[in-house]
Design an enzyme around this catalytic site. Structure first.
Site, short mmCIF file in Angstrom:
data_model
loop_
_atom_site.label_atom_id
_atom_site.label_comp_id
_atom_site.label_asym_id
_atom_site.label_seq_id
_atom_site.Cartn_x
_atom_site.Cartn_y
_atom_site.Cartn_z
N ARG A 62 0.82 -1.21 0.00
CA ARG A 62 0.00 0.00 0.00
C ARG A 62 0.85 1.27 0.00
O ARG A 62 0.44 2.31 -0.49
CB ARG A 62 -0.92 0.00 1.24
CG ARG A 62 -2.00 1.08 1.20
CD ARG A 62 -2.86 1.06 2.46
NE ARG A 62 -2.09 1.32 3.65
CZ ARG A 62 -2.13 0.59 4.76
NH1 ARG A 62 -2.92 -0.44 4.86
NH2 ARG A 62 -1.37 0.91 5.79
N TYR A 115 -15.72 20.30 -10.56
CA TYR A 115 -16.16 18.98 -11.05
C TYR A 115 -17.28 18.48 -10.13
O TYR A 115 -17.10 18.36 -8.93
CB TYR A 115 -14.96 18.04 -11.00
CG TYR A 115 -15.20 16.62 -11.40
CD1 TYR A 115 -15.54 16.29 -12.71
CD2 TYR A 115 -15.07 15.59 -10.48
CE1 TYR A 115 -15.74 14.97 -13.08
CE2 TYR A 115 -15.26 14.27 -10.84
CZ TYR A 115 -15.60 13.97 -12.14
OH TYR A 115 -15.81 12.66 -12.50
N ASP A 187 -7.32 21.61 -9.32
CA ASP A 187 -7.58 20.51 -10.25
C ASP A 187 -7.06 20.96 -11.62
O ASP A 187 -7.63 21.85 -12.25
CB ASP A 187 -9.09 20.22 -10.29
CG ASP A 187 -9.43 19.01 -11.18
OD1 ASP A 187 -8.66 18.72 -12.13
OD2 ASP A 187 -10.47 18.37 -10.93
N LYS A 212 -7.76 10.59 -17.44
CA LYS A 212 -8.06 11.32 -18.67
C LYS A 212 -6.85 11.32 -19.61
O LYS A 212 -6.63 10.37 -20.33
CB LYS A 212 -8.51 12.74 -18.31
CG LYS A 212 -9.61 12.79 -17.24
CD LYS A 212 -10.96 12.33 -17.76
CE LYS A 212 -11.97 12.06 -16.67
NZ LYS A 212 -12.25 13.20 -15.80
#
Ligand SMILES: *Cc1c(COP(=O)(O)O)cnc(C)c1O
Length: 396
Positions: A62, A115, A187, A212
Site C-alpha cells: 500500500r 467537477y 484541479d 483522462k
C-alpha cells in the site's frame, strides 16, 4: 534537473522531452526500457530487527512499489513538485486532499465551476463532518482575499472548469491565499502538466485525474496529487494513514500513456481549436466555450499562463428544445456518448451547468453539449457534426 542518464539538463518541466525522460531507471531493471509491474502486498525482511526498523524503500504494498515510484517520480518532475502520490481515481485524489487540509469547525473556499462529483463529496460528506464549504466565482481572481477568514484552511480552484471552461487568475488566487497563510490546491486535469504547472504559479497541491489525458486510452482509473516542498511533510503524513492505494496495472498503463502525452495532446489541441473555430461560425451555435477563444471568460489568463489547450470544450446551442439537441448527439458516428474524456476517441455529451453553479450562474439559454476532440481526422469529425446539425434542424 537530472535525466535518467544522470546528466544535467536544461529541459523545461513542461516539455515533451521531459515526458519521455522523467522517472526512468533502466539500469535498475536489467536495461529494459519500462519498469515491471510489481503486484504485491507483503514485503519480506531478513529478520525481526530489520522488520522493526523498516529502513528500506519499500515496506508494504500500500505504501508503494518500484512501479508506483516510477510514475510518481515522473509526475513530480513534470509538475515541478517535491513529491507525488497516486490514487485509485481522480475523485479519490481530490477528496483525500480535502480530508487532509480541512478541519471541523473551519472553512474551505472552493471555485463554483468545480467537477460536480467533488461538489457532492463536499456538500454531502465533508459538510457532515463539520467543515463549512463556501463556493466562489472562479473569475474573482485576487478578490478571493476578501473571502478568506481566520478559520479558512484551504482554497481550492478548478481551472478551466471542465464543463464551462472559465479560466481563473491562478497566480492571483495563490498569492492571496499565501499571504493569509492558507494552503491552495488546484484541479489541473484539463491542461495536464504539459500545458500548465500549478506549482510554478504558487499553488501548493496540483491534482489531476490521470484517468483522462495521462492514461489516454479510456482503459484506466487513476488520480494523483503533486505537492510542493513546503506542504509535502504535512500532506504525506496524513495521506499515508488515509490508506489510498492505486492498482499496479492501472499505474503501469498510466506510465505507458504518459510517454505519448506530448504528441497526443498536441493533436487534441489542434483538432479541438479547429473544431471550436468552425463551430463558432455555425448558425445553430450561440456560443463556443473554449479557453483559446477570446470570448471565453479568463481567456487572457489562458494566454498568459498556459502552454496549450486540450481537446475538451463545450458549445451552447441557440435555444432549441432538448429533443433537437439530442437528435444532433444521437446519430453521431465518430463521437461516443459517455462520461470521461482524454482518450483517443471523440466524445459528445449533453451537459447541464445550470444545475451546479449557484454562485456563478450560467449566462446562456440554449442546450449545452460538451465535446472531446479525439484523434480522428478532423474532416470526418466535421462531416459527422454537420450531419448532426441537419438532424437538429429536422427535429425543429
Ligand atoms: C474526470 C475528472 C475528475 C475525476 O476523475 P476520475 O478518475 O474519473 O475519478 C476530476 N476532475 C476533473 C476535471 C475531471 O474531468
Amino acid at each position: 534537473m537530472t535525466t535518467s542518464k544522470g546528466k544535467k539538463s536544461h529541459i523545461s518541466a513542461g516539455s515533451a522531452t521531459t515526458i519521455v525522460t522523467a522517472g526512468r531507471a533502466p539500469e535498475a531493471q536489467h536495461g529494459f526500457v519500462n519498469p515491471p509491474v510489481y503486484h504485491g502486498s507483503t514485503v519480506l525482511f531478513a529478520n525481526a530487527e530489520s522488520y522493526r526498523a523498516r529502513a528500506r524503500p519499500y515496506v508494504y504494498g500500500r505504501r508503494g512499489t518500484p512501479t508506483s515510484a516510477a510514475l510518481e517520480d515522473a509526475l513530480s518532475t513534470l509538475e515541478r513538485a517535491h513529491g507525488t502520490r497516486l490514487y485509485p481515481s481522480g475523485l479519490a485524489a481530490i477528496n483525500t486532499v480535502f480530508m487532509i487540509f480541512a478541519r471541523a469547525g473551519h472553512h474551505v473556499l472552493v471555485s463554483d465551476n468545480l467537477y460536480w462529483p467533488a461538489r457532492r463529496f463536499l456538500d454531502e460528506v465533508l459538510s457532515r463532518m463539520g467543515v463549512e464549504v463556501e463556493y466562489f466565482d472562479t473569475t474573482i481572481g485576487g478578490g478571493v482575499a476578501g473571502l478568506i477568514r481566520d478559520t479558512t484552511n484551504l482554497v481550492y480552484v478548478e481551472s478551466p472548469g471542465s464543463m464551462t471552461f472559465e479560466v481563473a487568475d491562478v497566480p492571483a488566487i495563490a498569492k492571496a491565499a499565501k499571504s493569509a497563510g492558507v494552503t491552495t490546491a488546484m484541479d489541473n486535469t484539463w491542461a495536464s502538466p504539459l500545458f500548465f504547472r500549478p506549482i510554478e504559479h504558487g499553488i501548493d497541491v496540483s491534482i489531476s485525474a490521470a484517468t483522462k489525458h495521462i492514461g489516454g486510452h479510456s482503459d484506466i482509473m487513476l488520480g494523483y496529487a503533486s505537492v510542493n516542498e513546503q506542504t509535502w511533510a504535512a500532506f504525506d503524513r496524513d495521506n499515508a494513514i488515509i490508506g489510498q492505494s492505486a492498482g499496479p496495472d492501472d499505474i503501469y498503463l498510466g506510465l505507458r500513456g504518459l510517454r505519448t502525452l506530448g504528441v497526443r495532446l498536441r493533436q487534441h489541441m489542434q483538432t479541438g481549436i479547429a473544431l471550436a473555430q468552425w463551430l463558432r461560425g455555425r448558425d445553430e451555435v450561440a456560443a463556443v466555450l473554449h479557453p483559446a477563444l477570446p470570448s471565453c471568460p479568463g481567456h487572457e489568463f489562458w494566454k498568459r499562463d498556459f502552454d496549450g489547450a486540450c481537446g475538451l470544450f463545450s458549445i451552447v446551442l441557440e435555444p432549441v428544445p432538448q429533443a433537437a439537441a439530442d437528435a444532433l448527439i444521437d446519430g453521431l458516428e465518430f463521437f461516443g456518448i459517455g462520461a470521461s474524456w482524454g482518450g483517443f476517441e471523440s466524445l459528445a455529451v449533453p451537459a447541464n451547468p445550470r444545475a451546479n453553479r449557484p454562485v456563478m450562474g450560467f449566462p446562456h439559454d440554449g442546450p449545452v453539449i460538451r465535446l472531446h476532440a479525439g484523434l480522428e481526422d478532423i474532416e470526418d469529425l466535421k462531416r459527422d457534426l454537420e450531419q448532426g446539425f441537419a438532424r437538429l434542424r429536422a427535429a425543429l
